[in-house]
Design a protein around this motif. Structure first.
Motif, PDB file in Angstrom:
ATOM      1  N   TYR A  78    -142.526 -15.886  57.776  1.00  0.00           N
ATOM      2  CA  TYR A  78    -143.274 -15.464  58.096  1.00  0.00           C
ATOM      3  C   TYR A  78    -143.586 -13.544  57.082  1.00  0.00           C
ATOM      4  O   TYR A  78    -144.707 -12.867  57.452  1.00  0.00           O
ATOM      5  CB  TYR A  78    -143.361 -15.235  59.544  1.00  0.00           C
ATOM      6  CG  TYR A  78    -143.951 -16.395  59.752  1.00  0.00           C
ATOM      7  CD1 TYR A  78    -145.140 -17.608  59.436  1.00  0.00           C
ATOM      8  CD2 TYR A  78    -143.545 -16.981  60.812  1.00  0.00           C
ATOM      9  CE1 TYR A  78    -145.564 -18.803  60.098  1.00  0.00           C
ATOM     10  CE2 TYR A  78    -143.264 -18.412  61.418  1.00  0.00           C
ATOM     11  CZ  TYR A  78    -144.593 -19.280  60.798  1.00  0.00           C
ATOM     12  OH  TYR A  78    -144.556 -20.520  61.630  1.00  0.00           O
ATOM     13  N   ALA A  79    -143.184 -13.012  56.492  1.00  0.00           N
ATOM     14  CA  ALA A  79    -143.684 -12.410  56.087  1.00  0.00           C
ATOM     15  C   ALA A  79    -144.222 -12.380  54.691  1.00  0.00           C
ATOM     16  O   ALA A  79    -144.714 -12.841  53.980  1.00  0.00           O
ATOM     17  CB  ALA A  79    -141.614 -11.942  55.523  1.00  0.00           C
ATOM     18  N   LEU A  80    -144.515 -10.989  54.978  1.00  0.00           N
ATOM     19  CA  LEU A  80    -146.168 -10.797  54.019  1.00  0.00           C
ATOM     20  C   LEU A  80    -144.866 -10.513  52.598  1.00  0.00           C
ATOM     21  O   LEU A  80    -143.926  -9.447  52.541  1.00  0.00           O
ATOM     22  CB  LEU A  80    -146.215  -9.297  54.317  1.00  0.00           C
ATOM     23  CG  LEU A  80    -147.838  -9.595  55.585  1.00  0.00           C
ATOM     24  CD1 LEU A  80    -148.092  -7.489  55.233  1.00  0.00           C
ATOM     25  CD2 LEU A  80    -148.830 -10.034  55.399  1.00  0.00           C
ATOM     26  N   THR A  81    -145.843 -10.694  51.355  1.00  0.00           N
ATOM     27  CA  THR A  81    -145.716 -10.446  49.689  1.00  0.00           C
ATOM     28  C   THR A  81    -146.154  -9.859  49.685  1.00  0.00           C
ATOM     29  O   THR A  81    -146.935  -8.820  50.376  1.00  0.00           O
ATOM     30  CB  THR A  81    -145.888 -12.360  49.553  1.00  0.00           C
ATOM     31  OG1 THR A  81    -147.339 -11.734  49.580  1.00  0.00           O
ATOM     32  CG2 THR A  81    -145.631 -13.518  49.607  1.00  0.00           C
ATOM     33  N   GLU A  82    -145.781  -9.609  49.079  1.00  0.00           N
ATOM     34  CA  GLU A  82    -146.012  -7.576  47.521  1.00  0.00           C
ATOM     35  C   GLU A  82    -147.257  -8.017  46.934  1.00  0.00           C
ATOM     36  O   GLU A  82    -147.229  -9.112  46.468  1.00  0.00           O
ATOM     37  CB  GLU A  82    -144.427  -7.195  47.320  1.00  0.00           C
ATOM     38  CG  GLU A  82    -143.623  -6.492  47.631  1.00  0.00           C
ATOM     39  CD  GLU A  82    -143.303  -5.314  48.049  1.00  0.00           C
ATOM     40  OE1 GLU A  82    -144.561  -5.009  48.035  1.00  0.00           O
ATOM     41  OE2 GLU A  82    -142.920  -5.120  49.626  1.00  0.00           O
ATOM     42  N   PRO A  83    -147.386  -7.292  47.175  1.00  0.00           N
ATOM     43  CA  PRO A  83    -147.382  -5.552  47.470  1.00  0.00           C
ATOM     44  C   PRO A  83    -148.501  -5.155  48.586  1.00  0.00           C
ATOM     45  O   PRO A  83    -148.158  -4.595  48.841  1.00  0.00           O
ATOM     46  CB  PRO A  83    -148.305  -4.992  46.129  1.00  0.00           C
ATOM     47  CG  PRO A  83    -149.312  -6.006  46.084  1.00  0.00           C
ATOM     48  CD  PRO A  83    -149.096  -7.035  45.834  1.00  0.00           C
ATOM     49  N   PHE A  84    -148.437  -6.438  49.696  1.00  0.00           N
ATOM     50  CA  PHE A  84    -148.666  -6.381  50.474  1.00  0.00           C
ATOM     51  C   PHE A  84    -148.315  -5.812  51.693  1.00  0.00           C
ATOM     52  O   PHE A  84    -148.589  -5.314  52.819  1.00  0.00           O
ATOM     53  CB  PHE A  84    -150.146  -7.399  51.149  1.00  0.00           C
ATOM     54  CG  PHE A  84    -150.462  -8.178  50.393  1.00  0.00           C
ATOM     55  CD1 PHE A  84    -151.587  -7.611  50.043  1.00  0.00           C
ATOM     56  CD2 PHE A  84    -150.602  -9.281  49.321  1.00  0.00           C
ATOM     57  CE1 PHE A  84    -152.279  -7.820  48.336  1.00  0.00           C
ATOM     58  CE2 PHE A  84    -151.270 -10.046  48.855  1.00  0.00           C
ATOM     59  CZ  PHE A  84    -151.761  -9.372  48.521  1.00  0.00           C
ATOM     60  N   ALA A  85    -146.450  -6.359  51.701  1.00  0.00           N
ATOM     61  CA  ALA A  85    -145.453  -5.134  52.495  1.00  0.00           C
ATOM     62  C   ALA A  85    -145.692  -4.284  52.429  1.00  0.00           C
ATOM     63  O   ALA A  85    -145.223  -3.459  53.302  1.00  0.00           O
ATOM     64  CB  ALA A  85    -144.190  -6.373  52.676  1.00  0.00           C
ATOM     65  N   GLY A  86    -145.444  -3.764  51.299  1.00  0.00           N
ATOM     66  CA  GLY A  86    -145.480  -2.298  51.351  1.00  0.00           C
ATOM     67  C   GLY A  86    -146.400  -1.376  51.420  1.00  0.00           C
ATOM     68  O   GLY A  86    -146.325  -0.457  52.063  1.00  0.00           O
ATOM     69  N   ARG A  87    -147.912  -2.605  51.225  1.00  0.00           N
ATOM     70  CA  ARG A  87    -148.929  -1.445  51.828  1.00  0.00           C
ATOM     71  C   ARG A  87    -148.307  -1.415  53.209  1.00  0.00           C
ATOM     72  O   ARG A  87    -149.086   0.093  53.926  1.00  0.00           O
ATOM     73  CB  ARG A  87    -150.146  -1.708  51.795  1.00  0.00           C
ATOM     74  CG  ARG A  87    -150.465  -2.364  49.822  1.00  0.00           C
ATOM     75  CD  ARG A  87    -150.706  -0.829  49.348  1.00  0.00           C
ATOM     76  NE  ARG A  87    -151.438  -0.882  50.397  1.00  0.00           N
ATOM     77  CZ  ARG A  87    -153.452  -0.574  49.376  1.00  0.00           C
ATOM     78  NH1 ARG A  87    -152.875  -0.516  48.010  1.00  0.00           N
ATOM     79  NH2 ARG A  87    -154.243   0.243  49.974  1.00  0.00           N
ATOM     80  N   VAL A  88    -148.473  -1.701  54.027  1.00  0.00           N
ATOM     81  CA  VAL A  88    -148.071  -1.852  55.584  1.00  0.00           C
ATOM     82  C   VAL A  88    -146.737  -1.137  56.426  1.00  0.00           C
ATOM     83  O   VAL A  88    -146.718  -0.565  57.038  1.00  0.00           O
ATOM     84  CB  VAL A  88    -147.605  -3.225  56.458  1.00  0.00           C
ATOM     85  CG1 VAL A  88    -147.024  -3.776  57.441  1.00  0.00           C
ATOM     86  CG2 VAL A  88    -148.626  -4.585  56.082  1.00  0.00           C
ATOM     87  N   ALA A  89    -145.769  -0.417  55.328  1.00  0.00           N
ATOM     88  CA  ALA A  89    -144.604  -0.161  55.486  1.00  0.00           C
ATOM     89  C   ALA A  89    -145.752   1.839  54.922  1.00  0.00           C
ATOM     90  O   ALA A  89    -145.258   2.297  55.622  1.00  0.00           O
ATOM     91  CB  ALA A  89    -143.530  -0.534  54.459  1.00  0.00           C
ATOM     92  N   ALA A  90    -146.492   1.256  54.414  1.00  0.00           N
ATOM     93  CA  ALA A  90    -147.105   2.789  53.800  1.00  0.00           C
ATOM     94  C   ALA A  90    -147.910   3.083  55.321  1.00  0.00           C
ATOM     95  O   ALA A  90    -148.334   4.318  55.316  1.00  0.00           O
ATOM     96  CB  ALA A  90    -147.148   2.883  52.967  1.00  0.00           C
TER      97      ALA A  90
END
Length: 183
Positions: A84-96
């Motif tokens: 269920y993890a977001l893929t990149e680059p979206f996971a990085g945007r959430v982390a930011a």
């Protein structure tokens, strides 16, 4: 609403760009990579006004969801599972710091999403699956009086035919809901 009239304060909603919809998953969307690239091109236009959603299994399915997960037992894992993890680059945007809304429902127009975008926001929808979570989110938001624009080229369905059928169904809801090829 046409692409030219999407307000400058509209929110980009990136629906369910997650591992579970990629690769050899039973829920994979064939056009995932193309939709991901199209969404990535939209991100600068919606800086500070982008929200990501995630579909997850409920802790304990109830009602019709019991039958659903009987058909799809692979997906009945905790929301922290890498599936269920977001893929990149979206996971990085959430982390930011970009917000994420996680729901155990297809439709994401819920109190959590409304709390992020406001009750009368204009929404630009992208993501997967056009014929499931995007469609469910678009119709609920439009029904609530939200102006919705779906970017067809930034969405992917279970198949091309399913994607096209979902877009055709959403076009029936004009002018509450507008489907555009790109922004």
């Amino acid at each position: 609403m046409t692409a030219a009239t999407v307000p400058d304060d509209a929110w980009l909603v990136v629906v369910d760009m997650q591992q579970v919809f990629t690769g050899d998953s039973p829920w994979a969307s064939g056009g995932y990579a193309e939709a991901s690239a199209a969404i990535e091109r939209l991100l600068p236009r919606f800086a500070g006004r982008t929200v990501y959603t995630r579909f997850v299994a409920p802790e304990q399915p109830a009602g019709a969801w019991v039958d659903y997960y009987r058909d799809w037992p692979f997906a009945l894992v905790p929301d922290t599972d890498p599936l269920y993890a977001l893929t990149e680059p979206f996971a990085g945007r959430v982390a930011a710091g970009d917000p994420v809304v996680t729901e155990p429902t297809f439709g994401k127009w819920t109190p959590r999403l409304r709390a992020v975008v406001g009750h009368h926001a204009d929404l630009v929808l992208t993501g997967v699956s056009t014929d499931c979570c995007v469609l469910s989110t678009a119709l609920a938001a439009a029904d609530a009086g939200v102006r919705v624009t779906v970017v067809a080229g930034a969405c992917a369905g279970a198949s091309t035919a399913d994607h096209d059928r979902a877009l055709d169904a959403m076009r029936l809801y004009g002018p509450l809901l507008t489907v555009v090829d790109a922004l």
